[in-house]
Write an enzyme that holds these catalytic residues in place. Structure first.
Site, mmCIF file in Angstrom:
data_model
loop_
_atom_site.group_PDB
_atom_site.id
_atom_site.type_symbol
_atom_site.label_atom_id
_atom_site.label_comp_id
_atom_site.label_asym_id
_atom_site.label_seq_id
_atom_site.Cartn_x
_atom_site.Cartn_y
_atom_site.Cartn_z
ATOM 1 N N ASP A 163 -72.737 77.884 59.834
ATOM 2 C CA ASP A 163 -72.328 79.126 60.494
ATOM 3 C C ASP A 163 -73.381 80.202 60.240
ATOM 4 O OD1 ASP A 163 -69.935 78.052 61.379
ATOM 5 O OD2 ASP A 163 -68.706 78.986 59.819
ATOM 6 N N MET A 164 -73.401 81.213 61.110
ATOM 7 C CA MET A 164 -74.323 82.334 60.892
ATOM 8 C C MET A 164 -73.539 83.534 60.372
ATOM 9 S SD MET A 164 -77.384 83.234 60.765
ATOM 10 C CE MET A 164 -78.416 82.122 61.708
ATOM 11 N N GLN A 217 -76.653 84.360 67.331
ATOM 12 C CA GLN A 217 -75.778 85.443 67.812
ATOM 13 C C GLN A 217 -76.478 86.259 68.897
ATOM 14 O OE1 GLN A 217 -75.929 86.935 63.891
ATOM 15 N NE2 GLN A 217 -73.885 86.243 63.293
ATOM 16 N N ARG A 237 -75.193 76.499 68.377
ATOM 17 C CA ARG A 237 -73.930 77.099 68.841
ATOM 18 C C ARG A 237 -74.252 78.564 69.152
ATOM 19 N NH1 ARG A 237 -69.932 78.021 64.243
ATOM 20 N NH2 ARG A 237 -69.175 75.899 64.516
ATOM 21 N N ALA A 246 -69.980 88.182 65.040
ATOM 22 C CA ALA A 246 -68.724 88.743 64.532
ATOM 23 C C ALA A 246 -68.920 89.873 63.540
ATOM 24 C CB ALA A 246 -67.910 87.626 63.877
ATOM 25 N N LYS A 280 -70.953 96.469 74.154
ATOM 26 C CA LYS A 280 -70.444 95.136 74.485
ATOM 27 C C LYS A 280 -71.140 94.569 75.723
ATOM 28 C CE LYS A 280 -66.257 92.608 75.580
ATOM 29 N NZ LYS A 280 -66.990 91.363 75.460
ATOM 30 N N THR A 318 -67.201 80.774 72.931
ATOM 31 C CA THR A 318 -66.672 82.043 73.445
ATOM 32 C C THR A 318 -65.298 81.807 74.067
ATOM 33 O OG1 THR A 318 -67.080 83.887 74.953
ATOM 34 C CG2 THR A 318 -67.874 81.750 75.693
ATOM 35 N N HIS A 319 -64.493 82.877 74.059
ATOM 36 C CA HIS A 319 -63.200 82.812 74.760
ATOM 37 C C HIS A 319 -63.263 83.636 76.032
ATOM 38 C CE1 HIS A 319 -62.771 82.918 70.353
ATOM 39 N NE2 HIS A 319 -62.068 81.827 70.561
ATOM 40 N N ARG A 341 -62.029 89.696 60.407
ATOM 41 C CA ARG A 341 -62.983 89.684 61.532
ATOM 42 C C ARG A 341 -62.254 89.420 62.850
ATOM 43 N NH1 ARG A 341 -66.413 87.307 57.679
ATOM 44 N NH2 ARG A 341 -66.056 85.174 58.369
ATOM 45 N N ARG A 342 -61.241 88.568 62.790
ATOM 46 C CA ARG A 342 -60.476 88.294 64.027
ATOM 47 C C ARG A 342 -59.721 89.538 64.477
ATOM 48 N NH1 ARG A 342 -63.353 84.571 62.849
ATOM 49 N NH2 ARG A 342 -64.596 85.836 64.212
HETATM 50 P P1 FDA Z 1 -64.977 88.663 73.646
HETATM 51 O O1 FDA Z 1 -64.928 89.361 72.344
HETATM 52 O O2 FDA Z 1 -65.652 89.285 74.787
HETATM 53 O O3 FDA Z 1 -63.511 88.262 74.060
HETATM 54 C C1 FDA Z 1 -63.202 87.623 75.286
HETATM 55 C C2 FDA Z 1 -61.724 87.276 75.323
HETATM 56 O O4 FDA Z 1 -61.426 86.333 74.298
HETATM 57 C C3 FDA Z 1 -60.783 88.428 75.030
HETATM 58 O O5 FDA Z 1 -60.482 89.143 76.179
HETATM 59 C C4 FDA Z 1 -59.586 87.744 74.440
HETATM 60 O O6 FDA Z 1 -58.778 87.204 75.455
HETATM 61 C C5 FDA Z 1 -60.187 86.598 73.671
HETATM 62 N N1 FDA Z 1 -60.432 86.924 72.258
HETATM 63 C C6 FDA Z 1 -61.624 87.106 71.653
HETATM 64 N N2 FDA Z 1 -61.485 87.323 70.340
HETATM 65 C C7 FDA Z 1 -60.163 87.291 70.099
HETATM 66 C C8 FDA Z 1 -59.375 87.442 68.924
HETATM 67 N N3 FDA Z 1 -59.901 87.653 67.738
HETATM 68 N N4 FDA Z 1 -58.028 87.329 69.042
HETATM 69 C C9 FDA Z 1 -57.450 87.088 70.238
HETATM 70 N N5 FDA Z 1 -58.156 86.927 71.385
HETATM 71 C C10 FDA Z 1 -59.479 87.029 71.315
HETATM 72 N N6 FDA Z 1 -69.592 84.560 64.873
HETATM 73 C C11 FDA Z 1 -70.617 84.668 63.989
HETATM 74 O O7 FDA Z 1 -71.128 85.782 63.803
HETATM 75 N N7 FDA Z 1 -71.065 83.562 63.318
HETATM 76 C C12 FDA Z 1 -70.536 82.326 63.526
HETATM 77 O O8 FDA Z 1 -70.993 81.356 62.910
HETATM 78 C C13 FDA Z 1 -69.478 82.208 64.454
HETATM 79 N N8 FDA Z 1 -68.894 80.996 64.721
HETATM 80 C C14 FDA Z 1 -67.987 80.896 65.739
HETATM 81 C C15 FDA Z 1 -67.494 79.641 66.118
HETATM 82 C C16 FDA Z 1 -66.660 79.514 67.210
HETATM 83 C C17 FDA Z 1 -66.170 78.163 67.605
HETATM 84 C C18 FDA Z 1 -66.280 80.678 67.952
HETATM 85 C C19 FDA Z 1 -65.415 80.572 69.164
HETATM 86 C C20 FDA Z 1 -66.721 81.914 67.567
HETATM 87 C C21 FDA Z 1 -67.550 82.039 66.464
HETATM 88 N N9 FDA Z 1 -67.997 83.292 66.050
HETATM 89 C C22 FDA Z 1 -69.019 83.364 65.124
HETATM 90 C C23 FDA Z 1 -67.318 84.525 66.532
HETATM 91 C C24 FDA Z 1 -68.017 85.160 67.704
HETATM 92 O O9 FDA Z 1 -69.229 85.731 67.277
HETATM 93 C C25 FDA Z 1 -67.161 86.268 68.349
HETATM 94 O O10 FDA Z 1 -66.938 87.278 67.404
HETATM 95 C C26 FDA Z 1 -65.819 85.805 68.884
HETATM 96 O O11 FDA Z 1 -65.912 84.550 69.484
HETATM 97 C C27 FDA Z 1 -65.277 86.808 69.949
HETATM 98 O O12 FDA Z 1 -66.133 86.898 71.028
HETATM 99 P P2 FDA Z 1 -65.906 86.160 72.454
HETATM 100 O O13 FDA Z 1 -67.180 85.527 72.826
HETATM 101 O O14 FDA Z 1 -64.755 85.238 72.378
HETATM 102 O O15 FDA Z 1 -65.712 87.274 73.527
#
Ligand code: FDA
Length: 313
Positions: A136-137, A166, A188, A193, A205, A230-231, A292-293
């Protein structure tokens, strides 16, 4: 979602010892406790059970034994032993062999050489058993050293390893992405985060998203089985479209999401024939991950408050 102020706020309260104590007392107390929304449990059996359920839905998994910022060598050695136990438990259970870990959990803050020794111990046991290990980063203070360790391991012939980049950091697009692709390693891609200063990272953003989209396209056409973590439905749609337009088959990359987030989207993708992996965190040290979540989506806080009020009633 990635608003810098909300990240900063949750980063600040993540430092609170009182809050950590309270959360640790209530967060995992019962099956309905609030932390279980994002964390599979404190024990490996709970993570294995969650992995089994994911597999039944056609979703791939990676297990993450939570822990970071270990401050002494004993702690790093203990975390390494725990990871080795996780490896054994995963072998015994028959679930998919894929783990994610953080170098500060293995002692990076204390001594770099120890952290390298520790990850090598895990690799020596896990690689011959067919495991894939993702490093992980963490925050930008660790980007250089994490990539340096990753590249050293790669040069020493470890091939079942991957790293995370990232899109929030300027350096990713300026230099890291191309270098890691050239190495032939699996990346990945995430947005990032951690709360980062303007000197190293995009603050808006929209800029983080735009950088993500650009690098995602490069990875789909030039990467080595990249993971698009990503979600964000817009990113996912764009990835699908880009892959289709460039004749990249759906098994040449995978989507990744976090445990407890957008299961509906995971199912849609699986049904459409895409590979989806869910990141399943577990363990006693869940508080920083949990914060963080919340920082990514302040609306989650309401859910926590409601569950706490519900439980204490
Ligand atoms: P964005 O934040 O734009 O959200 C898009 C949509 O996703 C939202 O509208 C919502 O529906 C949903 N969503 C996102 N976050 C949510 C939350 N916490 N609760 C509920 N819904 C949510 N970061 C890092 O710095 N180092 C790492 O090693 C990793 N590893 C990692 C692994 C995996 C498998 C994932 C999916 C993510 C990571 N991350 C990470 C976290 C990443 O950097 C980022 O903070 C989150 O994925 C949120 O960003 P999104 O790309 O999902 O988009």
């Amino acid at each position: 979602m990635l608003d810098a102020a909300s990240k900063a706020f949750f980063h600040l309260i993540a430092q609170s010892r009182t809050l950590k104590k309270m959360a640790s007392r209530y967060g995992m107390r019962s099956q309905a406790s609030f932390a279980r929304r994002f964390i599979a449990g404190e024990q490996i059996d709970e993570a294995i059970a969650a992995a089994g359920k994911a597999a039944a839905r056609g979703v791939l998994i990676t297990l993450d034994l939570l822990g970071e910022s270990v401050t002494n060598l004993d702690g790093a050695a203990a975390a390494t032993r725990e990871y080795l136990d996780v490896v054994e438990a995963m072998i015994a259970s028959g679930i998919e062999r894929n783990i994610s870990l953080k170098l500060t959990q293995l002692g990076l803050d204390v001594d770099k050489a120890t952290a390298i020794d520790n990850i090598r111990k895990i690799l020596e046991r896990a690689e011959p058993e067919g495991f894939f290990i993702r490093i992980d980063m963490e925050s930008s203070a660790y980007t250089d050293v994490t990539l340096e360790i990753f590249e050293t391991l790669w040069r020493h012939g470890y091939r079942q390893i991957g790293v995370v980049l990232q899109s929030a950091l300027y350096r990713t697009e300026e230099r890291d992405l191309a270098r890691i692709i050239a190495l032939g390693a699996r990346i990945r891609l995430v947005k990032g985060a951690y709360r980062e200063p303007k000197s190293v990272a995009h603050q808006k953003k929209a800029d983080v998203d735009a950088a993500y989209a650009r690098m995602m396209r490069t990875l789909i056409t030039e990467g080595h089985y990249p993971a698009l973590a990503t979600h964000d439905p817009r990113m996912i749609e764009e990835a699908r479209q880009w892959a289709r337009d460039h004749g990249v088959a759906s098994d040449r990359f995978e989507f990744q999401m976090l445990f407890g987030i957008r299961r509906d989207l995971q199912a849609t993708l699986v049904n459409a024939g895409y590979r989806v992996r869910v990141y399943i965190p577990f363990g006693r040290e869940w508080f920083p991950y949990f914060m963080r979540r919340l920082g990514e989506r302040p609306a989650n806080t309401l859910f926590v408050v409601r569950s706490v009020l519900g439980e204490s009633g």
